[in-house]
Design a protein around this motif. Structure first.
Motif, PDB file in Angstrom:
ATOM      1  N   THR A   1      63.483   3.498  85.750  1.00  0.00           N
ATOM      2  CA  THR A   1      62.257   3.391  84.950  1.00  0.00           C
ATOM      3  C   THR A   1      61.030   3.543  85.840  1.00  0.00           C
ATOM      4  O   THR A   1      60.097   4.275  85.509  1.00  0.00           O
ATOM      5  CB  THR A   1      62.221   2.049  84.193  1.00  0.00           C
ATOM      6  OG1 THR A   1      63.330   2.006  83.299  1.00  0.00           O
ATOM      7  CG2 THR A   1      60.935   1.871  83.419  1.00  0.00           C
TER       8      THR A   1
ATOM      9  N   THR B   1      73.777   8.426  80.091  1.00  0.00           N
ATOM     10  CA  THR B   1      72.439   8.656  80.636  1.00  0.00           C
ATOM     11  C   THR B   1      72.594   9.478  81.903  1.00  0.00           C
ATOM     12  O   THR B   1      73.481   9.217  82.715  1.00  0.00           O
ATOM     13  CB  THR B   1      71.740   7.311  80.959  1.00  0.00           C
ATOM     14  OG1 THR B   1      71.663   6.536  79.761  1.00  0.00           O
ATOM     15  CG2 THR B   1      70.352   7.525  81.518  1.00  0.00           C
TER      16      THR B   1
ATOM     17  N   SER C   1      68.713   0.688  86.238  1.00  0.00           N
ATOM     18  CA  SER C   1      67.845   0.955  85.097  1.00  0.00           C
ATOM     19  C   SER C   1      66.388   0.656  85.443  1.00  0.00           C
ATOM     20  O   SER C   1      65.484   1.446  85.132  1.00  0.00           O
ATOM     21  CB  SER C   1      68.288   0.123  83.898  1.00  0.00           C
ATOM     22  OG  SER C   1      67.475   0.399  82.794  1.00  0.00           O
TER      23      SER C   1
ATOM     24  N   ASP D   1      74.015  -2.129  86.721  1.00  0.00           N
ATOM     25  CA  ASP D   1      73.383  -1.309  85.678  1.00  0.00           C
ATOM     26  C   ASP D   1      71.907  -1.665  85.528  1.00  0.00           C
ATOM     27  O   ASP D   1      71.045  -0.789  85.451  1.00  0.00           O
ATOM     28  CB  ASP D   1      74.087  -1.502  84.334  1.00  0.00           C
ATOM     29  CG  ASP D   1      75.425  -0.788  84.258  1.00  0.00           C
ATOM     30  OD1 ASP D   1      75.736   0.030  85.145  1.00  0.00           O
ATOM     31  OD2 ASP D   1      76.163  -1.044  83.288  1.00  0.00           O
TER      32      ASP D   1
END
Length: 108
Positions: A47, A68, A43, A39
């Motif tokens: 980003t 998400t 992530s 995760d």
């Protein structure tokens, strides 16, 4: 001639963007499992891709559970296409240069 995209030279980001090219919106967990990341690793990459406007990130809920979703932007899609075109040009040049090289008969 198309140019390689420095952001897509990273194999993880290239895998994410390539996966998203085949979908409109993909759920975070699906992307995570498909590219075999944790995760936190996904992530971080999402980003980076989002800050560079390659990927849109949408947060919401399914029932009471937070979710998400990721989507490849038009710019991301265009950059991916140019990057792939540059890779194909490199491969084609290597193939044609290799065909022009004299073959050493002592090498099997």
């Amino acid at each position: 001639m198309a140019k390689l995209d420095p952001l897509l030279l990273d194999p993880t980001r290239l895998a994410i963007v390539s996966l998203l090219a085949a979908a409109e919106w993909a759920e975070f967990g699906f992307v995570r499992d498909s590219v075999q990341l944790s995760d936190s690793a996904l992530s971080k990459q999402a980003t980076t891709l989002s800050k560079n406007e390659y990927v849109e990130v949408r947060k919401g809920y399914v029932g009471k559970r937070p979710r998400t979703w990721l989507n490849l932007t038009d710019a991301g899609r265009s950059n991916l296409a140019e990057h792939i075109s540059a890779l194909q040009a490199i491969a084609e040049k290597a193939r044609s240069d290799g065909a022009q090289q004299p073959r050493d008969p002592s090498v099997p």
